[in-house]
Motif scaffolding. Structure first.
Motif, PDB file in Angstrom:
ATOM      1  N   ARG A 295       0.829  -1.208   0.000  1.00  0.00           N
ATOM      2  CA  ARG A 295       0.000   0.000   0.000  1.00  0.00           C
ATOM      3  C   ARG A 295       0.870   1.267   0.000  1.00  0.00           C
ATOM      4  N   ARG A 296       1.943   1.247   0.810  1.00  0.00           N
ATOM      5  CA  ARG A 296       2.831   2.418   0.859  1.00  0.00           C
ATOM      6  C   ARG A 296       3.563   2.599  -0.464  1.00  0.00           C
ATOM      7  N   GLY A 297       3.929   1.509  -1.095  1.00  0.00           N
ATOM      8  CA  GLY A 297       4.574   1.613  -2.402  1.00  0.00           C
ATOM      9  C   GLY A 297       3.662   2.253  -3.425  1.00  0.00           C
ATOM     10  N   ARG A 298       2.381   1.883  -3.419  1.00  0.00           N
ATOM     11  CA  ARG A 298       1.418   2.505  -4.332  1.00  0.00           C
ATOM     12  C   ARG A 298       1.310   4.004  -4.059  1.00  0.00           C
ATOM     13  N   GLN A 299       1.280   4.370  -2.775  1.00  0.00           N
ATOM     14  CA  GLN A 299       1.157   5.779  -2.407  1.00  0.00           C
ATOM     15  C   GLN A 299       2.366   6.578  -2.877  1.00  0.00           C
ATOM     16  N   LEU A 300       3.552   6.015  -2.714  1.00  0.00           N
ATOM     17  CA  LEU A 300       4.772   6.700  -3.146  1.00  0.00           C
ATOM     18  C   LEU A 300       4.787   6.878  -4.658  1.00  0.00           C
ATOM     19  N   ALA A 301       4.331   5.861  -5.367  1.00  0.00           N
ATOM     20  CA  ALA A 301       4.273   5.949  -6.831  1.00  0.00           C
ATOM     21  C   ALA A 301       3.267   7.015  -7.259  1.00  0.00           C
ATOM     22  N   ALA A 302       2.114   7.030  -6.612  1.00  0.00           N
ATOM     23  CA  ALA A 302       1.067   7.982  -6.977  1.00  0.00           C
ATOM     24  C   ALA A 302       1.477   9.412  -6.668  1.00  0.00           C
TER      25      ALA A 302
ATOM     26  N   THR B 182       7.190   7.324 -14.572  1.00  0.00           N
ATOM     27  CA  THR B 182       8.582   6.970 -14.783  1.00  0.00           C
ATOM     28  C   THR B 182       9.098   6.137 -13.625  1.00  0.00           C
ATOM     29  N   LEU B 183       9.214   4.839 -13.838  1.00  0.00           N
ATOM     30  CA  LEU B 183       9.715   3.936 -12.809  1.00  0.00           C
ATOM     31  C   LEU B 183      11.146   4.295 -12.434  1.00  0.00           C
TER      32      LEU B 183
ATOM     33  N   GLU C  58      12.795   7.113 -12.510  1.00  0.00           N
ATOM     34  CA  GLU C  58      12.906   8.313 -11.683  1.00  0.00           C
ATOM     35  C   GLU C  58      12.408   8.055 -10.261  1.00  0.00           C
ATOM     36  N   LEU C  59      11.345   7.290 -10.138  1.00  0.00           N
ATOM     37  CA  LEU C  59      10.826   6.971  -8.806  1.00  0.00           C
ATOM     38  C   LEU C  59      11.863   6.204  -7.999  1.00  0.00           C
ATOM     39  N   LEU C  60      12.452   5.169  -8.595  1.00  0.00           N
ATOM     40  CA  LEU C  60      13.458   4.371  -7.891  1.00  0.00           C
ATOM     41  C   LEU C  60      14.665   5.222  -7.516  1.00  0.00           C
ATOM     42  N   GLY C  61      15.063   6.108  -8.429  1.00  0.00           N
ATOM     43  CA  GLY C  61      16.184   6.988  -8.122  1.00  0.00           C
ATOM     44  C   GLY C  61      15.883   7.919  -6.974  1.00  0.00           C
ATOM     45  N   SER C  62      14.674   8.460  -6.928  1.00  0.00           N
ATOM     46  CA  SER C  62      14.304   9.396  -5.869  1.00  0.00           C
ATOM     47  C   SER C  62      14.239   8.721  -4.507  1.00  0.00           C
ATOM     48  N   LEU C  63      14.022   7.416  -4.497  1.00  0.00           N
ATOM     49  CA  LEU C  63      13.937   6.667  -3.247  1.00  0.00           C
ATOM     50  C   LEU C  63      15.277   6.083  -2.824  1.00  0.00           C
TER      51      LEU C  63
ATOM     52  N   GLY D 135       1.371   0.913  -8.564  1.00  0.00           N
ATOM     53  CA  GLY D 135       0.996   2.323  -8.555  1.00  0.00           C
ATOM     54  C   GLY D 135       1.326   3.035  -9.861  1.00  0.00           C
ATOM     55  N   LEU D 136       2.336   2.537 -10.565  1.00  0.00           N
ATOM     56  CA  LEU D 136       2.711   3.120 -11.857  1.00  0.00           C
ATOM     57  C   LEU D 136       2.046   2.406 -13.025  1.00  0.00           C
ATOM     58  N   ASP D 137       1.181   1.438 -12.710  1.00  0.00           N
ATOM     59  CA  ASP D 137       0.529   0.639 -13.742  1.00  0.00           C
ATOM     60  C   ASP D 137       1.580  -0.012 -14.645  1.00  0.00           C
ATOM     61  N   ALA D 138       2.640  -0.537 -14.018  1.00  0.00           N
ATOM     62  CA  ALA D 138       3.751  -1.127 -14.768  1.00  0.00           C
ATOM     63  C   ALA D 138       3.885  -2.624 -14.531  1.00  0.00           C
TER      64      ALA D 138
END
Length: 218
Positions: free
Chosen positions: A127-134, A141-142, A144-149, A192-195
């Motif tokens: 659930r938290r992963g979905r929230q962070l993605a949203a 952009t997967l 960029e998200l992974l880089g930001s985390l 969350g990124l629909d990936a």
């Protein structure tokens, strides 16, 4: 939390002695202060104070609030400055221990038998992963998200390797729990990124990298 680029920039700004004095003064002040009050308290010229205040404001360490009393010239409210609640972290490579703690604390609140604590933790992590993605500025952009985390993603053919584990020290305390939470977060990111049609997250234990990898979906 590991040092993200914005944190490093802000910490670098505070290495300047006069700028650090202004920030320390505002952080300890009981109320927001005008530029004149800052200059008087620190025996600093207005031009120099304005320069440093502008830099501190740009990085989110200081914010401007209007003086409701309207003490400026000709009735215009004077600008007042106060330190923000922004927190900085300087771990390199990046770590996200606060994210793990948040998930485990929430799992402790939600856990009810017969569900195991590990099951509650992975459920909360998805659930938290979905929230962070949203909530990411570039939700499509997967990479960029992974880089930001702080995962420091790298390509290995079509597979995404996560070359940094944001929970490295805690992995040594309880490998199974920490890695299962991290994998659940990855599932949440992809969902969350629909990936999920593009990548599948799985564990591949590795002492040097994050144990989670993302492979092309079958």
């Amino acid at each position: 939390m590991g040092a993200m680029p914005g944190d490093l920039e802000a910490l670098g700004l505070l290495s300047e002695p006069q700028r650090a004095r202004i920030y320390a003064f505002l952080a300890g002040a009981a109320r927001a202060c005008t530029r004149q009050e800052i200059c008087q308290a620190l025996d600093m010229g207005r031009t120099l104070a304005a320069f440093h205040l502008d830099k501190l404001e740009q990085t989110g360490l200081v914010e401007v609030v209007a003086d409701a009393a309207g003490t400026g010239r000709r009735g215009r409210p004077a600008q007042r400055y106060r330190a923000t609640a922004r927190e900085l972290s300087a771990s390199v490579p990046p770590r996200r221990y606060e994210l793990l703690a948040e998930i485990l604390l929430q799992a402790a609140l939600e856990h009810r038998p017969p569900e195991s604590f590990a099951q509650a933790a992975t459920r909360v992590a998805v659930r938290r992963g979905r929230q962070l993605a949203a909530g990411h500025p570039a939700p499509d952009t997967l990479w960029e998200l992974l880089g930001s985390l702080g995962y420091e993603p790298a390509a290995d053919g079509g597979t995404v390797l996560l070359t940094n584990c944001p929970f490295q020290r805690m992995r040594a305390v309880n490998t199974d729990l920490v890695c299962s939470v991290n994998l659940a977060l990855a599932h949440g990111y992809l969902d969350g990124l629909d990936a999920t049609g593009q990548f599948t997250a799985r564990l591949r234990p590795c002492p040097d990298n994050c144990c989670v990898i993302m492979e092309p979906a079958a």
